[in-house]
Scaffold this motif. Structure first.
Motif, PDB file in Angstrom:
ATOM      1  N   GLU A 112       1.804  21.697  47.007  1.00  0.00           N
ATOM      2  CA  GLU A 112       2.821  21.878  48.034  1.00  0.00           C
ATOM      3  C   GLU A 112       4.230  21.954  47.465  1.00  0.00           C
ATOM      4  OE1 GLU A 112       0.727  19.403  47.759  1.00  0.00           O
ATOM      5  OE2 GLU A 112      -0.607  19.325  49.500  1.00  0.00           O
ATOM      6  N   ALA A 113       4.410  21.832  46.148  1.00  0.00           N
ATOM      7  CA  ALA A 113       5.753  21.747  45.573  1.00  0.00           C
ATOM      8  C   ALA A 113       6.585  22.993  45.863  1.00  0.00           C
ATOM      9  CB  ALA A 113       5.654  21.515  44.064  1.00  0.00           C
ATOM     10  N   ALA A 114       5.974  24.178  45.784  1.00  0.00           N
ATOM     11  CA  ALA A 114       6.726  25.410  46.039  1.00  0.00           C
ATOM     12  C   ALA A 114       7.212  25.475  47.483  1.00  0.00           C
ATOM     13  CB  ALA A 114       5.853  26.623  45.717  1.00  0.00           C
ATOM     14  N   LEU A 115       6.382  25.022  48.418  1.00  0.00           N
ATOM     15  CA  LEU A 115       6.775  25.011  49.829  1.00  0.00           C
ATOM     16  C   LEU A 115       7.921  24.032  50.059  1.00  0.00           C
ATOM     17  CD1 LEU A 115       6.223  25.872  52.773  1.00  0.00           C
ATOM     18  CD2 LEU A 115       4.595  23.972  52.918  1.00  0.00           C
ATOM     19  N   VAL A 116       7.872  22.859  49.446  1.00  0.00           N
ATOM     20  CA  VAL A 116       8.931  21.861  49.597  1.00  0.00           C
ATOM     21  C   VAL A 116      10.240  22.385  49.007  1.00  0.00           C
ATOM     22  CG1 VAL A 116       9.659  19.527  48.991  1.00  0.00           C
ATOM     23  CG2 VAL A 116       7.276  19.968  49.610  1.00  0.00           C
ATOM     24  N   THR A 117      10.176  23.015  47.837  1.00  0.00           N
ATOM     25  CA  THR A 117      11.376  23.573  47.209  1.00  0.00           C
ATOM     26  C   THR A 117      11.993  24.652  48.085  1.00  0.00           C
ATOM     27  OG1 THR A 117      10.414  23.149  45.026  1.00  0.00           O
ATOM     28  CG2 THR A 117      12.283  24.654  45.127  1.00  0.00           C
ATOM     29  N   LEU A 118      11.159  25.512  48.647  1.00  0.00           N
ATOM     30  CA  LEU A 118      11.647  26.570  49.528  1.00  0.00           C
ATOM     31  C   LEU A 118      12.321  25.977  50.765  1.00  0.00           C
ATOM     32  CD1 LEU A 118      11.898  29.522  50.397  1.00  0.00           C
ATOM     33  CD2 LEU A 118       9.572  29.367  51.318  1.00  0.00           C
ATOM     34  N   GLY A 119      11.683  24.986  51.391  1.00  0.00           N
ATOM     35  CA  GLY A 119      12.267  24.356  52.568  1.00  0.00           C
ATOM     36  C   GLY A 119      13.608  23.711  52.264  1.00  0.00           C
ATOM     37  N   LEU A 120      13.713  23.066  51.098  1.00  0.00           N
ATOM     38  CA  LEU A 120      14.963  22.416  50.703  1.00  0.00           C
ATOM     39  C   LEU A 120      16.088  23.437  50.561  1.00  0.00           C
ATOM     40  CD1 LEU A 120      16.728  20.121  49.533  1.00  0.00           C
ATOM     41  CD2 LEU A 120      15.718  20.675  47.290  1.00  0.00           C
ATOM     42  N   PHE A 121      15.858  24.488  49.771  1.00  0.00           N
ATOM     43  CA  PHE A 121      16.923  25.467  49.533  1.00  0.00           C
ATOM     44  C   PHE A 121      17.243  26.273  50.793  1.00  0.00           C
ATOM     45  CE2 PHE A 121      15.781  25.233  44.849  1.00  0.00           C
ATOM     46  CZ  PHE A 121      16.918  24.509  44.545  1.00  0.00           C
ATOM     47  N   LEU A 122      16.252  26.490  51.651  1.00  0.00           N
ATOM     48  CA  LEU A 122      16.526  27.184  52.906  1.00  0.00           C
ATOM     49  C   LEU A 122      17.467  26.356  53.774  1.00  0.00           C
ATOM     50  CD1 LEU A 122      16.048  29.500  54.870  1.00  0.00           C
ATOM     51  CD2 LEU A 122      13.996  28.300  55.686  1.00  0.00           C
ATOM     52  N   TYR A 123      17.211  25.048  53.843  1.00  0.00           N
ATOM     53  CA  TYR A 123      18.091  24.189  54.634  1.00  0.00           C
ATOM     54  C   TYR A 123      19.503  24.174  54.044  1.00  0.00           C
ATOM     55  CZ  TYR A 123      20.396  20.180  56.626  1.00  0.00           C
ATOM     56  OH  TYR A 123      21.326  19.381  57.239  1.00  0.00           O
ATOM     57  N   LEU A 124      19.618  24.029  52.724  1.00  0.00           N
ATOM     58  CA  LEU A 124      20.936  23.987  52.091  1.00  0.00           C
ATOM     59  C   LEU A 124      21.691  25.295  52.304  1.00  0.00           C
ATOM     60  CD1 LEU A 124      20.045  22.201  48.727  1.00  0.00           C
ATOM     61  CD2 LEU A 124      21.166  21.214  50.726  1.00  0.00           C
ATOM     62  N   PHE A 125      20.971  26.413  52.245  1.00  0.00           N
ATOM     63  CA  PHE A 125      21.593  27.718  52.479  1.00  0.00           C
ATOM     64  C   PHE A 125      22.116  27.817  53.911  1.00  0.00           C
ATOM     65  CE2 PHE A 125      21.026  32.079  54.087  1.00  0.00           C
ATOM     66  CZ  PHE A 125      21.919  32.752  53.269  1.00  0.00           C
ATOM     67  N   LEU A 126      21.300  27.410  54.883  1.00  0.00           N
ATOM     68  CA  LEU A 126      21.714  27.476  56.284  1.00  0.00           C
ATOM     69  C   LEU A 126      22.837  26.481  56.567  1.00  0.00           C
ATOM     70  CD1 LEU A 126      18.229  27.785  58.048  1.00  0.00           C
ATOM     71  CD2 LEU A 126      19.896  29.600  57.596  1.00  0.00           C
ATOM     72  N   GLU A 127      22.803  25.321  55.918  1.00  0.00           N
ATOM     73  CA  GLU A 127      23.841  24.319  56.141  1.00  0.00           C
ATOM     74  C   GLU A 127      25.194  24.829  55.656  1.00  0.00           C
ATOM     75  OE1 GLU A 127      26.507  21.039  55.646  1.00  0.00           O
ATOM     76  OE2 GLU A 127      25.694  22.253  53.995  1.00  0.00           O
ATOM     77  N   GLN A 128      25.194  25.547  54.539  1.00  0.00           N
ATOM     78  CA  GLN A 128      26.441  26.120  54.048  1.00  0.00           C
ATOM     79  C   GLN A 128      26.966  27.225  54.969  1.00  0.00           C
ATOM     80  OE1 GLN A 128      25.955  27.427  49.991  1.00  0.00           O
ATOM     81  NE2 GLN A 128      26.032  25.343  49.154  1.00  0.00           N
TER      82      GLN A 128
END
Length: 397
Positions: A112-128
């Motif tokens: 699941e590591a790739a899915l977790v990494t994707l979710g993290l960066f997607l949130y950070l991108f949207l937050e910015q």
């Protein structure tokens, strides 16, 4: 060459190498359990959809993880924009990200590591881009994987630092609900795994990169420069190390959140480099060269992992052994018209060969030992025997 062109060329080369390497590895026991043993998760359904679309083969099996990490690299390039003065610096950051041993492994191993990494960066991108409106994504992440509870805790820490106490309560409530619904592994006998955990982090990030990221996080907190990325990365790191005093930690749940510190490391390095006169930049160039060389060596060890068997006395103790043998064994059995077998006391191999078309039955017994007859199956890499299995056909009454 423009930075954007260099970025897409880098991603294209990485994708080609990963797709080529995907067909040379076997499904691991953890990946087999994810597909067959565990309650179906979001990651399981994504992989099953890929297999249904592209066929039951190793490329289709690993394609979702490869695509996720490539998208994560694009998101990282954008997330790092406020931290990098020049676009070429962010291209270097993406190159470092793609060369990290943990990123390469999460692209080629089923977890699941790739899915977790994707979710993290997607949130950070949207937050910015959208500020607090990005929080609308959090309930969806909460349903995807329990590891995102670490993201919510990091958000709670940052909200507390900014004195947004209502958000602190909301993030902590989301954390509790996620852990309660999806469950978090706290089982096992109490045992100190701190040093093992440090070693795992060093293996995932490479020793130089890991030590430097820890230094950057510490420096930012001491100087009062901690931001959202710092809070997320530091929270995951500190919690993992504290929990490691009691139990063994699943590194794929914690390591992706330390990736949030990569833009901070880039910013700190280039800032420290630029403020010094040229004669005093030598040690920074040395640090950069050493870190890059180790990353390239680690990547080469992963991509050419089978060549190591030429120098090993006990192949079964090799770290990549768990991702080998199963596919070749299944092909050798099917070449003998054996499409079902039982593996006594070897649940791991039983599940792994299932993906390659060898189901479980009682007609043929395959043991991890050599027999005194020609029914042995020997798996070789570079003409070096790495595993021997004894095959016994049980006559039907």
């Amino acid at each position: 060459m423009t930075p954007r062109l260099a970025l897409f060329l880098l991603l294209g080369i990485d994708a080609a190498i990963l797709l080529f390497e995907a067909s040379s590895l076997s499904l691991t026991f953890h990946g087999a359990r994810l597909l067959y043993d565990y309650e179906p998760s979001v990651m399981t359904r994504i992989i099953q959809a890929s297999i249904a679309l592209f066929g039951q083969n190793d490329v289709a099996l690993r394609l979702p993880m490869i695509v996720m990490n490539l998208i994560s690299a694009l998101l990282l390039y954008n997330v790092a924009k406020p931290y990098g003065r020049h676009a070429r610096e962010r291209v270097w950051l993406v190159a470092v990200f793609l060369l990290l041993p943990g990123v390469i492994s999460s692209s080629l191993l089923v977890d699941e590591a790739a899915l977790v990494t994707l979710g993290l960066f997607l949130y950070l991108f949207l937050e910015q881009r959208f500020g607090r409106r990005a929080d609308l994504l959090l309930p969806l992440l909460a349903l995807m994987d329990v590891a995102f509870a670490l993201l919510f805790m990091g958000l709670a820490v940052q909200a507390y630092r900014e004195q947004r106490y209502r958000y602190v309560g909301a993030y902590l409530l989301l954390t509790v609900v996620t852990v309660w619904v999806l469950g978090f592994n706290t089982g096992g006998l109490p045992q100190n795994q701190f040093l093992d955990m440090m070693g795992l982090y060093a293996a995932v990030f490479s020793p130089v990169v890991f030590v430097y990221l820890v230094y950057v996080l510490y420096r930012r907190y001491v100087t009062g420069q901690a931001d959202l990325l710092c809070s997320i990365a530091a929270t995951a790191l500190v919690l993992s190390l504290l929990l490691s005093f009691r139990q063994r930690i699943e590194i794929e749940q914690f390591a992706p959140f330390l990736m949030a510190a990569l833009p901070l490391g880039m910013q700190t390095f280039y800032h420290s480099y630029r403020v010094r006169l040229r004669p005093f930049r030598k040690r920074y160039r040395l640090l950069f060269t050493l870190a890059t060389a180790l990353l390239v060596i680690n990547a080469g060890a992963v991509f050419f992992n089978k060549a190591a068997y030429l120098f090993l006395d006990e192949p079964s103790r090799y770290f990549a052994y768990r991702a080998h043998v199963a596919k070749e064994l299944a092909d050798a059995l099917k070449a003998r018209d054996i499409t079902c077998a039982t593996f006594p006391h070897n649940r791991s191999m039983q599940l792994r060969v299932r993906f390659y078309g060898v189901e479980e039955c009682e007609g043929t017994v395959v043991r991890s030992e050599r027999l005194a007859d020609p029914q042995n199956v020997t798996i070789r890499y570079y003409n070096v025997p790495v595993a021997v299995f004894g095959v016994t056909n049980i006559p039907k009454n």
